[in-house]
Scaffold this active site. Sequence first.
Site, short mmCIF file in Angstrom:
data_model
loop_
_atom_site.label_atom_id
_atom_site.label_comp_id
_atom_site.label_asym_id
_atom_site.label_seq_id
_atom_site.Cartn_x
_atom_site.Cartn_y
_atom_site.Cartn_z
N LYS A 97 0.88 -1.17 0.00
CA LYS A 97 0.00 0.00 0.00
C LYS A 97 0.92 1.21 0.00
O LYS A 97 1.59 1.50 0.99
CB LYS A 97 -0.93 0.02 1.22
N ALA A 206 -9.34 1.65 9.72
CA ALA A 206 -8.65 1.22 10.92
C ALA A 206 -9.19 1.96 12.13
O ALA A 206 -9.83 1.38 13.01
CB ALA A 206 -7.14 1.43 10.80
N THR A 207 -8.94 3.28 12.15
CA THR A 207 -9.26 4.08 13.33
C THR A 207 -10.71 3.92 13.78
O THR A 207 -10.98 3.85 14.99
CB THR A 207 -8.97 5.57 13.05
#
Lengths: 252, 66
Positions: A97, A206-207
């Site tokens: 990524k 994610a967060t």
Amino acid sequence: MDDDLIIGGEKFSSRLIMGTGGAPSLEVLDQALVASGTELTTVAMRRLDPSSRGSVLDVLRARGIKVLPNTAGCFTAGEAVLTARLAREALETDWVKLEVISDERTLLPDPIETFDAAERLVADGFVVLPYIGDDPALARRLEQAGCAAVMPLGAPIGSGLGIRNPHNIELIVEAAGVPVILDAGIGTASDAALAMELGCDAVLLATAVTRAQRPDLMAEAMRLAVRAGRAARQAGRIPRRRYAEASSPMHP
Amino acid sequence: MNVIINGAAHELPSGATVAQAVQKLTEAVSGVAVALNDEVVSRGAWSSTTLSEADRVEVLTAVQGG
């Protein structure tokens, strides 16, 4: 019915890609990853700390989740290319990524450095998934340069602001011949569902999960939202109308 | 001789190899990658790559992120 996500010739039955940043512990992360149903998860590359115990890699290996190294923290193409090569060496994967940021306040991706790094990494045999702004022209150029997917943001990393420019995401999807993965900005399940309704092939977050009050429950919510959004996209939504259209006969 | 490993100075015998520099930090050989002066040194070459005074060795691994 099979509805696999295919990136770089590899099949995934889950369209939710997870990040691992922000989890308070590896145990919490492990439970969230399981609840999310993800099959592909990002990690960052950093200096080895001899005092740290346990590794995110052990968690991913134990769950059979494919690791996707990122180049987070890089500001130049040169740094990103070196980080990708180190990740390939350490993790034995040529997937990356690609993330090249322009400044620490916004963490917005630098399009010039990202494109430069993408060309060099594709030439070096990498499967490149670049993180970019919601820019249809750049997305197309990166696809032409040989990237295996494009990853436009919904909003800045960790902001939880959702998808600020759904129109641009639709334009990217319309023109793309590679998977479009909505990356960054997801705050809650409806944001993830919207990404899929707009036609994205997958969502990376994610967060929104790792910093939720209950990460495992939010991970499950995201799993369901991605599936619901995908189904709604495939089902074909009704057109928006200015006025009512009766669903019952009007006269008795 | 002095070598910089992950930003900190370390004293290593002259003729020391990348493998010896890595062992200053970890016994692990998998999940770890090394750059010597910003060039990747593949694992197979650790024990045959010798270091020079003031070389910069970066030893990286995967951490939570993204």
